[in-house]
Design an enzyme around this catalytic site. Structure first.
Site, PDB file in Angstrom:
ATOM      1  N   ASN A  10      55.944  27.603   9.872  1.00 37.99           N
ATOM      2  CA  ASN A  10      57.277  28.213   9.921  1.00 37.99           C
ATOM      3  C   ASN A  10      57.822  28.074  11.350  1.00 37.99           C
ATOM      4  O   ASN A  10      57.194  28.540  12.306  1.00 37.99           O
ATOM      5  CB  ASN A  10      57.140  29.693   9.515  1.00 37.99           C
ATOM      6  CG  ASN A  10      58.462  30.426   9.548  1.00 37.99           C
ATOM      7  OD1 ASN A  10      59.254  30.259  10.464  1.00 37.99           O
ATOM      8  ND2 ASN A  10      58.700  31.264   8.558  1.00 37.99           N
ATOM      9  N   HIS A  13      60.890  30.686  14.847  1.00 43.73           N
ATOM     10  CA  HIS A  13      60.937  31.287  16.180  1.00 43.73           C
ATOM     11  C   HIS A  13      61.112  30.277  17.309  1.00 43.73           C
ATOM     12  O   HIS A  13      61.318  30.660  18.452  1.00 43.73           O
ATOM     13  CB  HIS A  13      59.761  32.233  16.365  1.00 43.73           C
ATOM     14  CG  HIS A  13      59.882  33.379  15.400  1.00 43.73           C
ATOM     15  ND1 HIS A  13      60.971  34.219  15.405  1.00 43.73           N
ATOM     16  CD2 HIS A  13      59.118  33.745  14.332  1.00 43.73           C
ATOM     17  CE1 HIS A  13      60.850  35.089  14.407  1.00 43.73           C
ATOM     18  NE2 HIS A  13      59.754  34.820  13.743  1.00 43.73           N
ATOM     19  N   ARG A  21      69.322  31.451  24.612  1.00 45.63           N
ATOM     20  CA  ARG A  21      70.163  30.892  25.652  1.00 45.63           C
ATOM     21  C   ARG A  21      71.377  30.140  25.102  1.00 45.63           C
ATOM     22  O   ARG A  21      72.147  29.583  25.878  1.00 45.63           O
ATOM     23  CB  ARG A  21      69.337  29.880  26.477  1.00 45.63           C
ATOM     24  CG  ARG A  21      68.428  30.520  27.492  1.00 45.63           C
ATOM     25  CD  ARG A  21      69.265  31.075  28.636  1.00 45.63           C
ATOM     26  NE  ARG A  21      68.451  31.807  29.578  1.00 45.63           N
ATOM     27  CZ  ARG A  21      67.919  31.288  30.698  1.00 45.63           C
ATOM     28  NH1 ARG A  21      68.099  30.017  30.984  1.00 45.63           N
ATOM     29  NH2 ARG A  21      67.220  32.041  31.504  1.00 45.63           N
ATOM     30  N   HIS A  46      63.593  29.938   7.454  1.00 47.64           N
ATOM     31  CA  HIS A  46      64.302  31.048   6.798  1.00 47.64           C
ATOM     32  C   HIS A  46      65.718  31.110   7.353  1.00 47.64           C
ATOM     33  O   HIS A  46      65.903  31.413   8.532  1.00 47.64           O
ATOM     34  CB  HIS A  46      63.519  32.340   7.095  1.00 47.64           C
ATOM     35  CG  HIS A  46      64.075  33.566   6.452  1.00 47.64           C
ATOM     36  ND1 HIS A  46      63.491  34.804   6.594  1.00 47.64           N
ATOM     37  CD2 HIS A  46      65.161  33.769   5.662  1.00 47.64           C
ATOM     38  CE1 HIS A  46      64.186  35.718   5.915  1.00 47.64           C
ATOM     39  NE2 HIS A  46      65.218  35.117   5.355  1.00 47.64           N
ATOM     40  N   ARG A  48      68.491  33.216   7.592  1.00 48.38           N
ATOM     41  CA  ARG A  48      68.850  34.620   7.332  1.00 48.38           C
ATOM     42  C   ARG A  48      70.355  34.760   7.246  1.00 48.38           C
ATOM     43  O   ARG A  48      71.106  33.975   7.851  1.00 48.38           O
ATOM     44  CB  ARG A  48      68.300  35.529   8.439  1.00 48.38           C
ATOM     45  CG  ARG A  48      66.794  35.629   8.442  1.00 48.38           C
ATOM     46  CD  ARG A  48      66.331  36.658   9.446  1.00 48.38           C
ATOM     47  NE  ARG A  48      66.531  37.994   8.958  1.00 48.38           N
ATOM     48  CZ  ARG A  48      65.574  38.804   8.496  1.00 48.38           C
ATOM     49  NH1 ARG A  48      64.327  38.412   8.485  1.00 48.38           N
ATOM     50  NH2 ARG A  48      65.856  40.000   8.058  1.00 48.38           N
ATOM     51  N   ARG A  52      70.145  34.778  12.650  1.00 50.78           N
ATOM     52  CA  ARG A  52      69.593  35.172  13.960  1.00 50.78           C
ATOM     53  C   ARG A  52      68.686  34.100  14.552  1.00 50.78           C
ATOM     54  O   ARG A  52      68.470  34.057  15.737  1.00 50.78           O
ATOM     55  CB  ARG A  52      68.861  36.503  13.874  1.00 50.78           C
ATOM     56  CG  ARG A  52      67.588  36.433  13.069  1.00 50.78           C
ATOM     57  CD  ARG A  52      66.852  37.745  13.100  1.00 50.78           C
ATOM     58  NE  ARG A  52      67.554  38.777  12.363  1.00 50.78           N
ATOM     59  CZ  ARG A  52      66.970  39.897  11.928  1.00 50.78           C
ATOM     60  NH1 ARG A  52      65.692  40.110  12.193  1.00 50.78           N
ATOM     61  NH2 ARG A  52      67.633  40.781  11.239  1.00 50.78           N
ATOM     62  N   GLU A  73      63.384  29.347   2.881  1.00 51.25           N
ATOM     63  CA  GLU A  73      63.319  30.791   2.609  1.00 51.25           C
ATOM     64  C   GLU A  73      64.708  31.383   2.646  1.00 51.25           C
ATOM     65  O   GLU A  73      65.444  31.191   3.623  1.00 51.25           O
ATOM     66  CB  GLU A  73      62.510  31.482   3.710  1.00 51.25           C
ATOM     67  CG  GLU A  73      61.094  31.742   3.351  1.00 51.25           C
ATOM     68  CD  GLU A  73      60.399  32.513   4.456  1.00 51.25           C
ATOM     69  OE1 GLU A  73      60.981  33.461   5.008  1.00 51.25           O
ATOM     70  OE2 GLU A  73      59.276  32.138   4.765  1.00 51.25           O
ATOM     71  N   THR A 104      60.650  40.072   7.995  1.00 51.65           N
ATOM     72  CA  THR A 104      60.640  40.401   6.572  1.00 51.65           C
ATOM     73  C   THR A 104      59.551  41.441   6.321  1.00 51.65           C
ATOM     74  O   THR A 104      58.374  41.122   6.251  1.00 51.65           O
ATOM     75  CB  THR A 104      60.386  39.123   5.741  1.00 51.65           C
ATOM     76  OG1 THR A 104      61.236  38.109   6.254  1.00 51.65           O
ATOM     77  CG2 THR A 104      60.684  39.356   4.280  1.00 51.65           C
ATOM     78  N   GLU A 154      54.186  34.278  -3.403  1.00 57.31           N
ATOM     79  CA  GLU A 154      53.635  34.324  -2.046  1.00 57.31           C
ATOM     80  C   GLU A 154      53.303  35.772  -1.726  1.00 57.31           C
ATOM     81  O   GLU A 154      54.178  36.648  -1.755  1.00 57.31           O
ATOM     82  CB  GLU A 154      54.622  33.756  -1.026  1.00 57.31           C
ATOM     83  CG  GLU A 154      54.045  33.857   0.392  1.00 57.31           C
ATOM     84  CD  GLU A 154      54.646  32.902   1.402  1.00 57.31           C
ATOM     85  OE1 GLU A 154      55.228  31.874   1.014  1.00 57.31           O
ATOM     86  OE2 GLU A 154      54.512  33.194   2.601  1.00 57.31           O
ATOM     87  N   HIS A 197      52.372  35.884   6.477  1.00 57.53           N
ATOM     88  CA  HIS A 197      52.982  36.912   7.323  1.00 57.53           C
ATOM     89  C   HIS A 197      51.928  37.541   8.221  1.00 57.53           C
ATOM     90  O   HIS A 197      51.009  38.180   7.745  1.00 57.53           O
ATOM     91  CB  HIS A 197      53.706  38.020   6.542  1.00 57.53           C
ATOM     92  CG  HIS A 197      54.768  38.657   7.388  1.00 57.53           C
ATOM     93  ND1 HIS A 197      56.074  38.248   7.376  1.00 57.53           N
ATOM     94  CD2 HIS A 197      54.691  39.620   8.326  1.00 57.53           C
ATOM     95  CE1 HIS A 197      56.767  38.957   8.238  1.00 57.53           C
ATOM     96  NE2 HIS A 197      55.951  39.784   8.836  1.00 57.53           N
ATOM     97  N   GLY A 198      52.101  37.326   9.506  1.00 59.16           N
ATOM     98  CA  GLY A 198      51.243  37.959  10.501  1.00 59.16           C
ATOM     99  C   GLY A 198      49.899  37.282  10.729  1.00 59.16           C
ATOM    100  O   GLY A 198      49.059  37.814  11.449  1.00 59.16           O
TER     101      GLY A 198
HETATM  102  N1  PXP Z   1      55.971  33.786   4.551  1.00 58.81           N
HETATM  103  C1  PXP Z   1      57.152  34.402   4.418  1.00 58.81           C
HETATM  104  C2  PXP Z   1      57.740  34.516   3.052  1.00 58.81           C
HETATM  105  C3  PXP Z   1      57.852  34.915   5.540  1.00 58.81           C
HETATM  106  O1  PXP Z   1      59.032  35.542   5.380  1.00 58.81           O
HETATM  107  C4  PXP Z   1      57.285  34.740   6.823  1.00 58.81           C
HETATM  108  C5  PXP Z   1      57.995  35.262   8.032  1.00 58.81           C
HETATM  109  O2  PXP Z   1      59.239  34.732   8.148  1.00 58.81           O
HETATM  110  C6  PXP Z   1      56.065  34.059   6.907  1.00 58.81           C
HETATM  111  C7  PXP Z   1      55.420  33.622   5.761  1.00 58.81           C
HETATM  112  C8  PXP Z   1      55.438  33.772   8.238  1.00 58.81           C
HETATM  113  O3  PXP Z   1      55.111  34.929   8.902  1.00 58.81           O
HETATM  114  P1  PXP Z   1      54.698  34.867  10.416  1.00 58.81           P
HETATM  115  O4  PXP Z   1      55.871  34.341  11.172  1.00 58.81           O
HETATM  116  O5  PXP Z   1      54.354  36.273  10.747  1.00 58.81           O
HETATM  117  O6  PXP Z   1      53.513  33.932  10.515  1.00 58.81           O
END
Ligand code: PXP
Length: 247
Positions: A10, A13, A21, A46, A48, A52, A73, A104, A154, A197-198
């Protein structure tokens, strides 16, 4: 049982950093191509509602540049559905979205929103997108996922990762057991199972080891770790840990 577990990177970020910036640097598409070059099986982004991080132009550029599948996403809104129908990405992952949240935070409440989600999914499936739903590891949600026509579920690993980070061994273990019950049930119901996630180097092992989990989607940690060790080595190390857990 999925033998080779896919890694979806993903790149949201990278866009967060760019947007801090304005301008064009660092470029999330460049990050996606680097991830692809070191063996990412897919790229997740994603878009959004508040834009953002990822912007519309990033999604178009990713669709043009990638040779691996894009997992797009989105929240279940008419605007996002229209973009997905125009782009026809390989996969669409539907996530809940709240304006105030930093990320999320939870999963979708499928059962409570069954008719609307079913109507939302039909046209996406008709244009060939593989539709996945991001849910908490909660058995109630899984049957509802089948009912609305999803191909993939997921599972949200955020709670597991938070307990792990706090060093709460019992809660981590309970959460892992909940995820295990759900992966088994989802598999039985004929849903492909993804998780994310995480996830970090430190907590990915027990999730990667779950034989039914066909794909992990990982972003924030990899992009953060790229600051210290570089993006490519971070992805290579994550892949190694996933394979080690499965061996
Ligand atoms: N899966 C989904 C559906 C998510 O929304 C996210 C975060 O955007 C992730 C995976 C990845 O999570 P992380 O950025 O914490 O690794």
């Amino acid at each position: 049982m999925a033998n080779k577990q896919r890694l979806g990177v993903n790149i949201d970020h990278v866009a967060t950093l760019r947007n801090a910036r304005g301008g064009a640097y660092p470029d999330p598409v460049r990050a996606a191509l680097m991830a692809e070059a070191v063996g990412a099986d897919g790229i997740t982004a994603h878009l959004r509602e508040d834009r953002r991080h990822i912007q519309d132009k990033d999604i178009y550029a990713l669709m043009d540049a990638l040779t691996v599948p894009l997992n797009f996403e989105i929240a279940a809104t008419a605007e996002m559905q229209a973009i997905a129908l125009r782009l026809k990405p390989h996969a669409v992952c539907i996530v809940p979205e709240k304006r105030e949240e930093r990320t999320t935070e939870g999963g979708l409440e499928i059962a409570a929103d069954q008719n609307r989600l079913a109507d939302f999914i039909i046209p996406l499936s008709e244009v060939g997108c593989r539709v996945s739903l991001f849910v908490e590891a909660d058995e109630r949600q899984l049957e509802a996922c089948v009912g609305v026509g999803a191909d993939v579920v997921e599972l949200h690993t955020g709670a597991y990762c938070d307990f792990h980070a706090k060093g709460d061994i019992r809660a981590t273990d309970d959460e892992l057991k909940r995820i295990m019950r759900c992966t088994a049930l989802a598999d039985e119901l004929g849903l492909e199972v993804h998780a994310g996630h995480g996830l970090t180097f430190g907590n990915v092992g027990p999730i990667a080891a779950l034989s039914e989990v066909a794909e992990l989607n990982i972003g924030h940690f990899l992009i953060g770790e790229a600051v210290f060790m570089g993006l490519e080595p971070a992805i290579v190390e994550m892949r190694r840990l996933m394979q080690q857990a499965r061996a």
